[in-house]
Design a protein around this motif. Sequence first.
Motif, PDB file in Angstrom:
ATOM      1  N   HIS A 231       1.096  -1.171  -0.070  1.00 27.88           N
ATOM      2  CA  HIS A 231       0.130  -0.501   0.149  1.00 27.88           C
ATOM      3  C   HIS A 231       1.108   1.440   0.004  1.00 27.88           C
ATOM      4  CE1 HIS A 231      -3.179   2.177   0.776  1.00 27.88           C
ATOM      5  NE2 HIS A 231      -2.566   3.609   1.462  1.00 27.88           N
ATOM      6  N   ASP A 232       2.067   1.254   0.942  1.00 30.32           N
ATOM      7  CA  ASP A 232       2.734   2.528   0.858  1.00 30.32           C
ATOM      8  C   ASP A 232       4.197   2.139  -0.318  1.00 30.32           C
ATOM      9  OD1 ASP A 232       1.822   2.916   3.502  1.00 30.32           O
ATOM     10  OD2 ASP A 232       3.602   1.968   4.766  1.00 30.32           O
ATOM     11  N   GLN A 235       1.448   4.070  -3.235  1.00 30.06           N
ATOM     12  CA  GLN A 235       0.986   5.349  -3.373  1.00 30.06           C
ATOM     13  C   GLN A 235       2.903   6.324  -2.832  1.00 30.06           C
ATOM     14  OE1 GLN A 235       0.048   6.273   1.224  1.00 30.06           O
ATOM     15  NE2 GLN A 235      -0.599   8.115   0.664  1.00 30.06           N
ATOM     16  N   ARG A 238       2.387   6.583  -6.910  1.00 31.02           N
ATOM     17  CA  ARG A 238       1.720   7.194  -7.863  1.00 31.02           C
ATOM     18  C   ARG A 238       1.913   8.900  -7.711  1.00 31.02           C
ATOM     19  NH1 ARG A 238      -4.674   5.052  -7.030  1.00 31.02           N
ATOM     20  NH2 ARG A 238      -4.776   2.622  -8.931  1.00 31.02           N
TER      21      ARG A 238
END
Length: 367
Positions: A231-232, A235, A238
Amino acid sequence: MLSVIDYLEDKGTLQSVGGRNKLSSLIHTTVGSVTLESMTDLVIEKYIRRLGISLGNKIVSRGFDDFVNPLDFVKHIEQEVLKFTKSWDKGEDFDKWKYQRLIEAIRNIEYTISDPAYKIWKLQTLAQEFGKSQRELEQLYLKSLADFSNEPLKGLKELDEECGTNDREWLLHGFIPKATTILFHAEGGVGKTKLIYELAYNLITGQSWSGHPVTASERRVLCYQTDESPHDMRQALRARGFHPDMNFKYRTNWVIDAIPQLVKDIEEFQPDLIVIDSLTSVNRYSIFEENTTEYARPLLQLVQIANQYGCTVRQMGEDGYVWVDSCKLVALPNPPVNTWYVFESPAGEWVRVAGDDEFEVQQRSLR
Protein backbone atom coordinates in the motif's frame (compact mmCIF):
# COMPACT_ATOMS: atom_id res chain seq x y z
CA MET A 1 30.59 -53.03 -5.42
CA LEU A 2 33.50 -51.86 -7.56
CA SER A 3 35.67 -51.66 -4.45
CA VAL A 4 34.76 -55.23 -3.42
CA ILE A 5 35.36 -56.60 -6.92
CA ASP A 6 38.67 -54.76 -7.16
CA TYR A 7 39.75 -56.12 -3.77
CA LEU A 8 38.74 -59.72 -4.57
CA GLU A 9 40.48 -59.61 -7.97
CA ASP A 10 43.68 -58.42 -6.32
CA LYS A 11 43.43 -61.32 -3.85
CA GLY A 12 42.56 -63.83 -6.59
CA THR A 13 39.34 -64.91 -4.82
CA LEU A 14 36.68 -63.32 -7.02
CA GLN A 15 35.59 -66.54 -8.73
CA SER A 16 35.51 -68.47 -5.46
CA VAL A 17 32.66 -66.25 -4.20
CA GLY A 18 30.61 -66.58 -7.37
CA GLY A 19 32.10 -63.87 -9.61
CA ARG A 20 30.73 -60.50 -10.63
CA ASN A 21 27.19 -61.73 -11.33
CA LYS A 22 26.82 -63.15 -7.83
CA LEU A 23 28.01 -59.93 -6.21
CA SER A 24 25.68 -57.91 -8.42
CA SER A 25 22.69 -59.98 -7.31
CA LEU A 26 23.51 -59.33 -3.65
CA ILE A 27 23.19 -55.55 -3.99
CA HIS A 28 20.58 -55.46 -6.78
CA THR A 29 17.91 -54.02 -4.47
CA THR A 30 20.27 -51.67 -2.60
CA VAL A 31 19.93 -47.95 -3.41
CA GLY A 32 22.34 -45.34 -2.11
CA SER A 33 25.03 -42.79 -2.97
CA VAL A 34 27.12 -42.84 0.22
CA THR A 35 30.20 -44.15 -1.62
CA LEU A 36 29.64 -42.14 -4.79
CA GLU A 37 32.72 -39.97 -4.34
CA SER A 38 35.04 -42.91 -3.63
CA MET A 39 33.61 -44.76 -6.63
CA THR A 40 34.21 -41.74 -8.83
CA ASP A 41 37.80 -41.54 -7.62
CA LEU A 42 38.29 -45.26 -8.33
CA VAL A 43 36.90 -44.97 -11.86
CA ILE A 44 39.21 -42.02 -12.61
CA GLU A 45 42.17 -43.88 -11.11
CA LYS A 46 41.51 -46.90 -13.32
CA TYR A 47 41.07 -44.62 -16.32
CA ILE A 48 44.50 -43.06 -15.70
CA ARG A 49 46.07 -46.51 -15.39
CA ARG A 50 44.47 -47.66 -18.65
CA LEU A 51 45.81 -44.56 -20.41
CA GLY A 52 49.31 -45.44 -19.13
CA ILE A 53 48.96 -49.06 -20.23
CA SER A 54 47.71 -47.99 -23.64
CA LEU A 55 50.64 -45.59 -24.00
CA GLY A 56 53.09 -48.36 -23.05
CA ASN A 57 51.60 -50.75 -25.62
CA LYS A 58 51.88 -48.09 -28.34
CA ILE A 59 55.54 -47.51 -27.48
CA VAL A 60 56.29 -51.26 -27.53
CA SER A 61 54.49 -51.70 -30.85
CA ARG A 62 56.33 -48.76 -32.41
CA GLY A 63 59.64 -50.10 -31.06
CA PHE A 64 59.26 -53.31 -33.09
CA ASP A 65 58.70 -51.30 -36.29
CA ASP A 66 62.05 -51.43 -38.15
CA PHE A 67 60.91 -48.83 -40.66
CA VAL A 68 60.67 -46.08 -38.03
CA ASN A 69 63.69 -43.78 -37.79
CA PRO A 70 65.26 -44.08 -34.28
CA LEU A 71 65.32 -40.30 -33.81
CA ASP A 72 61.64 -40.07 -34.78
CA PHE A 73 60.92 -42.97 -32.43
CA VAL A 74 62.60 -41.20 -29.46
CA LYS A 75 60.88 -37.92 -30.32
CA HIS A 76 57.51 -39.65 -30.51
CA ILE A 77 58.02 -41.27 -27.08
CA GLU A 78 59.03 -37.94 -25.56
CA GLN A 79 55.96 -36.16 -26.94
CA GLU A 80 53.49 -38.85 -25.88
CA VAL A 81 54.93 -39.27 -22.38
CA LEU A 82 55.09 -35.50 -21.85
CA LYS A 83 51.47 -35.17 -22.96
CA PHE A 84 50.42 -37.88 -20.50
CA THR A 85 52.37 -36.57 -17.49
CA LYS A 86 51.19 -33.00 -18.02
CA SER A 87 47.57 -34.16 -18.02
CA TRP A 88 47.95 -35.87 -14.64
CA ASP A 89 50.67 -34.05 -12.75
CA LYS A 90 51.14 -36.03 -9.51
CA GLY A 91 47.44 -35.96 -8.74
CA GLU A 92 47.27 -32.18 -8.38
CA ASP A 93 44.98 -31.78 -11.37
CA PHE A 94 42.77 -34.56 -10.04
CA ASP A 95 42.48 -32.82 -6.67
CA LYS A 96 41.77 -29.53 -8.42
CA TRP A 97 39.10 -31.28 -10.47
CA LYS A 98 37.40 -32.52 -7.28
CA TYR A 99 37.49 -29.00 -5.83
CA GLN A 100 36.00 -27.51 -8.99
CA ARG A 101 33.31 -30.18 -9.01
CA LEU A 102 32.39 -29.24 -5.43
CA ILE A 103 32.28 -25.50 -6.18
CA GLU A 104 30.16 -26.11 -9.28
CA ALA A 105 27.75 -28.24 -7.24
CA ILE A 106 27.43 -25.48 -4.60
CA ARG A 107 26.94 -22.84 -7.31
CA ASN A 108 24.23 -24.98 -8.92
CA ILE A 109 22.40 -25.19 -5.59
CA GLU A 110 22.77 -21.46 -4.92
CA TYR A 111 21.51 -20.41 -8.35
CA THR A 112 18.76 -22.96 -8.99
CA ILE A 113 17.02 -23.52 -5.63
CA SER A 114 14.91 -20.65 -4.29
CA ASP A 115 13.49 -22.46 -1.24
CA PRO A 116 15.93 -21.54 1.61
CA ALA A 117 15.14 -24.65 3.69
CA TYR A 118 15.55 -27.02 0.75
CA LYS A 119 18.76 -25.23 -0.19
CA ILE A 120 20.20 -25.91 3.28
CA TRP A 121 19.12 -29.55 3.02
CA LYS A 122 20.88 -29.92 -0.34
CA LEU A 123 24.03 -28.26 1.04
CA GLN A 124 24.02 -30.63 4.02
CA THR A 125 23.67 -33.62 1.68
CA LEU A 126 26.51 -32.32 -0.48
CA ALA A 127 28.68 -31.76 2.60
CA GLN A 128 28.18 -35.39 3.65
CA GLU A 129 29.07 -36.58 0.15
CA PHE A 130 32.39 -34.71 0.23
CA GLY A 131 33.10 -35.43 3.89
CA LYS A 132 32.88 -31.80 5.00
CA SER A 133 30.59 -29.68 7.15
CA GLN A 134 28.08 -27.19 5.78
CA ARG A 135 30.12 -24.42 7.40
CA GLU A 136 33.20 -25.54 5.44
CA LEU A 137 31.17 -25.53 2.23
CA GLU A 138 30.02 -21.96 2.91
CA GLN A 139 33.61 -20.83 3.54
CA LEU A 140 34.92 -22.53 0.40
CA TYR A 141 32.22 -20.99 -1.75
CA LEU A 142 32.76 -17.54 -0.23
CA LYS A 143 36.47 -17.73 -1.05
CA SER A 144 35.71 -18.97 -4.57
CA LEU A 145 33.56 -15.88 -5.20
CA ALA A 146 36.55 -13.67 -4.43
CA ASP A 147 39.05 -15.81 -6.37
CA PHE A 148 40.63 -13.86 -9.21
CA SER A 149 43.84 -15.92 -9.40
CA ASN A 150 42.89 -17.35 -12.80
CA GLU A 151 42.88 -13.95 -14.50
CA PRO A 152 45.88 -13.71 -16.85
CA LEU A 153 48.38 -10.88 -16.73
CA LYS A 154 47.28 -8.28 -19.30
CA GLY A 155 48.66 -5.21 -21.04
CA LEU A 156 47.13 -1.92 -22.13
CA LYS A 157 46.10 -3.44 -25.46
CA GLU A 158 43.98 -6.04 -23.67
CA LEU A 159 42.55 -3.30 -21.46
CA ASP A 160 41.38 -1.34 -24.52
CA GLU A 161 39.89 -4.48 -26.05
CA GLU A 162 38.11 -5.37 -22.80
CA CYS A 163 36.62 -1.91 -22.29
CA GLY A 164 35.71 -1.52 -25.96
CA THR A 165 35.34 2.27 -25.63
CA ASN A 166 37.14 5.20 -24.07
CA ASP A 167 34.02 6.23 -22.17
CA ARG A 168 32.39 4.42 -19.26
CA GLU A 169 28.82 3.31 -19.85
CA TRP A 170 26.22 5.04 -17.69
CA LEU A 171 22.53 4.79 -16.97
CA LEU A 172 22.53 8.27 -15.49
CA HIS A 173 25.71 9.97 -16.67
CA GLY A 174 28.11 10.79 -13.87
CA PHE A 175 25.88 9.25 -11.21
CA ILE A 176 24.73 5.67 -11.94
CA PRO A 177 27.20 3.50 -13.92
CA LYS A 178 26.02 0.56 -15.99
CA ALA A 179 26.71 -3.06 -14.93
CA THR A 180 27.77 -2.31 -11.37
CA THR A 181 26.60 -2.81 -7.79
CA ILE A 182 25.98 0.26 -5.62
CA LEU A 183 25.12 0.47 -1.92
CA PHE A 184 22.94 3.53 -1.29
CA HIS A 185 23.34 4.30 2.42
CA ALA A 186 21.68 6.86 4.69
CA GLU A 187 19.93 7.05 8.04
CA GLY A 188 16.40 5.73 8.30
CA GLY A 189 13.50 8.04 7.44
CA VAL A 190 15.45 10.59 5.39
CA GLY A 191 13.84 9.65 2.05
CA LYS A 192 16.10 7.00 0.47
CA THR A 193 13.15 5.12 -1.03
CA LYS A 194 11.52 8.25 -2.46
CA LEU A 195 14.84 9.25 -4.00
CA ILE A 196 15.30 5.88 -5.67
CA TYR A 197 11.74 6.04 -7.02
CA GLU A 198 12.60 9.46 -8.43
CA LEU A 199 15.70 8.06 -10.14
CA ALA A 200 13.75 5.06 -11.46
CA TYR A 201 11.04 7.33 -12.88
CA ASN A 202 13.59 9.49 -14.70
CA LEU A 203 15.37 6.46 -16.15
CA ILE A 204 12.12 4.87 -17.34
CA THR A 205 10.84 8.11 -18.92
CA GLY A 206 14.22 9.22 -20.30
CA GLN A 207 14.46 12.45 -18.32
CA SER A 208 17.63 13.98 -16.89
CA TRP A 209 17.98 14.19 -13.12
CA SER A 210 19.70 17.00 -11.20
CA GLY A 211 21.98 17.89 -14.08
CA HIS A 212 22.85 14.26 -14.87
CA PRO A 213 21.62 13.33 -18.38
CA VAL A 214 20.12 9.92 -19.12
CA THR A 215 21.78 7.79 -21.80
CA ALA A 216 18.65 6.21 -23.29
CA SER A 217 15.09 7.31 -24.02
CA GLU A 218 13.69 4.46 -21.92
CA ARG A 219 15.00 1.99 -19.33
CA ARG A 220 13.59 -1.02 -17.50
CA VAL A 221 13.56 -1.09 -13.68
CA LEU A 222 13.13 -4.14 -11.44
CA CYS A 223 12.33 -3.37 -7.79
CA TYR A 224 12.50 -5.76 -4.83
CA GLN A 225 10.64 -3.76 -2.21
CA THR A 226 10.71 -5.59 1.12
CA ASP A 227 11.00 -2.61 3.43
CA GLU A 228 7.54 -1.08 3.04
CA SER A 229 4.02 -2.41 2.53
CA PRO A 230 2.48 -2.74 -0.95
CA HIS A 231 0.00 0.00 0.00
CA ASP A 232 2.77 2.45 0.93
CA MET A 233 4.71 1.50 -2.21
CA ARG A 234 1.66 2.09 -4.44
CA GLN A 235 1.00 5.45 -2.81
CA ALA A 236 4.61 6.59 -3.24
CA LEU A 237 4.76 5.47 -6.88
CA ARG A 238 1.46 7.16 -7.74
CA ALA A 239 2.57 10.37 -6.06
CA ARG A 240 5.64 10.42 -8.32
CA GLY A 241 3.61 9.82 -11.47
CA PHE A 242 4.12 6.11 -12.17
CA HIS A 243 1.38 4.47 -14.24
CA PRO A 244 0.60 0.80 -15.09
CA ASP A 245 2.09 0.92 -18.62
CA MET A 246 5.61 1.82 -17.47
CA ASN A 247 8.54 -0.64 -17.68
CA PHE A 248 8.54 -1.26 -13.92
CA LYS A 249 8.28 -4.68 -12.29
CA TYR A 250 8.43 -5.49 -8.58
CA ARG A 251 8.33 -8.09 -5.84
CA THR A 252 7.46 -7.47 -2.19
CA ASN A 253 8.36 -10.84 -0.67
CA TRP A 254 11.96 -11.66 -1.53
CA VAL A 255 14.99 -12.70 0.53
CA ILE A 256 18.66 -12.77 -0.41
CA ASP A 257 18.67 -16.60 -0.35
CA ALA A 258 16.35 -16.56 -3.39
CA ILE A 259 19.10 -15.58 -5.83
CA PRO A 260 17.71 -18.06 -8.44
CA GLN A 261 14.48 -16.05 -8.53
CA LEU A 262 16.47 -12.88 -9.16
CA VAL A 263 18.36 -14.54 -12.02
CA LYS A 264 15.08 -15.77 -13.53
CA ASP A 265 13.52 -12.29 -13.28
CA ILE A 266 16.58 -10.74 -14.94
CA GLU A 267 16.49 -13.23 -17.82
CA GLU A 268 12.75 -12.70 -18.37
CA PHE A 269 12.43 -8.93 -17.84
CA GLN A 270 16.00 -7.86 -18.76
CA PRO A 271 16.09 -4.79 -16.48
CA ASP A 272 18.68 -2.04 -16.72
CA LEU A 273 18.38 -1.11 -13.03
CA ILE A 274 17.61 -3.41 -10.08
CA VAL A 275 16.59 -1.82 -6.79
CA ILE A 276 16.79 -3.87 -3.58
CA ASP A 277 15.16 -2.10 -0.65
CA SER A 278 16.60 -2.84 1.77
CA LEU A 279 19.77 -4.78 2.57
CA THR A 280 18.58 -5.45 6.11
CA SER A 281 15.09 -6.64 5.21
CA VAL A 282 16.19 -9.05 2.45
CA ASN A 283 18.63 -10.60 4.96
CA ARG A 284 15.98 -11.01 7.66
CA TYR A 285 16.21 -14.83 7.54
CA SER A 286 19.99 -15.00 7.17
CA ILE A 287 21.69 -17.60 9.40
CA PHE A 288 24.77 -15.34 9.68
CA GLU A 289 25.35 -12.42 12.01
CA GLU A 290 25.93 -8.98 10.51
CA ASN A 291 29.46 -8.83 11.95
CA THR A 292 30.64 -11.93 10.05
CA THR A 293 32.28 -12.11 6.64
CA GLU A 294 29.72 -14.66 5.41
CA TYR A 295 26.99 -12.02 5.79
CA ALA A 296 28.58 -10.15 2.87
CA ARG A 297 28.57 -13.20 0.56
CA PRO A 298 25.34 -12.18 -1.23
CA LEU A 299 26.95 -8.84 -2.12
CA LEU A 300 29.64 -10.70 -4.07
CA GLN A 301 26.94 -12.73 -5.79
CA LEU A 302 25.14 -9.54 -6.78
CA VAL A 303 28.39 -8.15 -8.18
CA GLN A 304 28.74 -11.26 -10.35
CA ILE A 305 25.13 -10.99 -11.52
CA ALA A 306 25.55 -7.31 -12.40
CA ASN A 307 28.65 -8.09 -14.46
CA GLN A 308 27.13 -11.14 -16.13
CA TYR A 309 23.87 -9.52 -17.22
CA GLY A 310 25.09 -5.95 -17.68
CA CYS A 311 22.58 -4.47 -15.25
CA THR A 312 23.03 -2.12 -12.30
CA VAL A 313 22.12 -3.33 -8.80
CA ARG A 314 21.34 -0.57 -6.28
CA GLN A 315 20.90 -1.68 -2.67
CA MET A 316 19.34 0.42 0.05
CA GLY A 317 21.22 0.41 3.37
CA GLU A 318 19.64 0.97 6.76
CA ASP A 319 20.88 2.95 9.75
CA GLY A 320 22.09 -0.35 11.24
CA TYR A 321 25.17 -0.11 8.96
CA VAL A 322 26.93 -2.83 6.97
CA TRP A 323 29.37 -4.91 9.02
CA VAL A 324 32.42 -6.85 7.83
CA ASP A 325 34.63 -8.65 10.37
CA SER A 326 33.33 -6.55 13.31
CA CYS A 327 33.92 -3.27 11.42
CA LYS A 328 30.99 -1.13 10.32
CA LEU A 329 30.75 0.78 7.06
CA VAL A 330 30.59 4.49 7.89
CA ALA A 331 31.36 6.26 4.61
CA LEU A 332 30.84 5.72 0.89
CA PRO A 333 32.43 7.53 -2.07
CA ASN A 334 30.76 10.47 -3.74
CA PRO A 335 29.73 9.81 -7.38
CA PRO A 336 31.09 9.13 -9.87
CA VAL A 337 33.92 7.44 -7.91
CA ASN A 338 32.62 4.27 -6.25
CA THR A 339 35.67 2.21 -5.43
CA TRP A 340 36.51 3.23 -1.88
CA TYR A 341 34.83 2.71 1.48
CA VAL A 342 35.50 3.68 5.09
CA PHE A 343 35.04 1.20 7.93
CA GLU A 344 35.19 1.83 11.68
CA SER A 345 36.98 -0.82 13.73
CA PRO A 346 35.87 -1.86 17.26
CA ALA A 347 38.75 0.22 18.63
CA GLY A 348 37.36 3.37 16.99
CA GLU A 349 39.94 3.48 14.19
CA TRP A 350 38.69 4.50 10.74
CA VAL A 351 40.09 2.44 7.86
CA ARG A 352 39.73 3.55 4.27
CA VAL A 353 39.83 0.64 1.79
CA ALA A 354 39.68 0.50 -2.00
CA GLY A 355 38.42 -2.09 -4.47
CA ASP A 356 35.06 -3.41 -5.64
CA ASP A 357 35.86 -7.04 -4.76
CA GLU A 358 39.28 -7.39 -3.09
CA PHE A 359 39.86 -4.58 -0.61
CA GLU A 360 43.20 -2.85 -0.16
CA VAL A 361 43.84 -0.57 2.80
CA GLN A 362 44.51 3.01 1.67
CA GLN A 363 44.53 5.03 4.87
CA ARG A 364 44.14 4.61 8.63
CA SER A 365 43.14 7.37 10.99
CA LEU A 366 41.51 7.97 14.35
CA ARG A 367 37.99 9.33 14.39
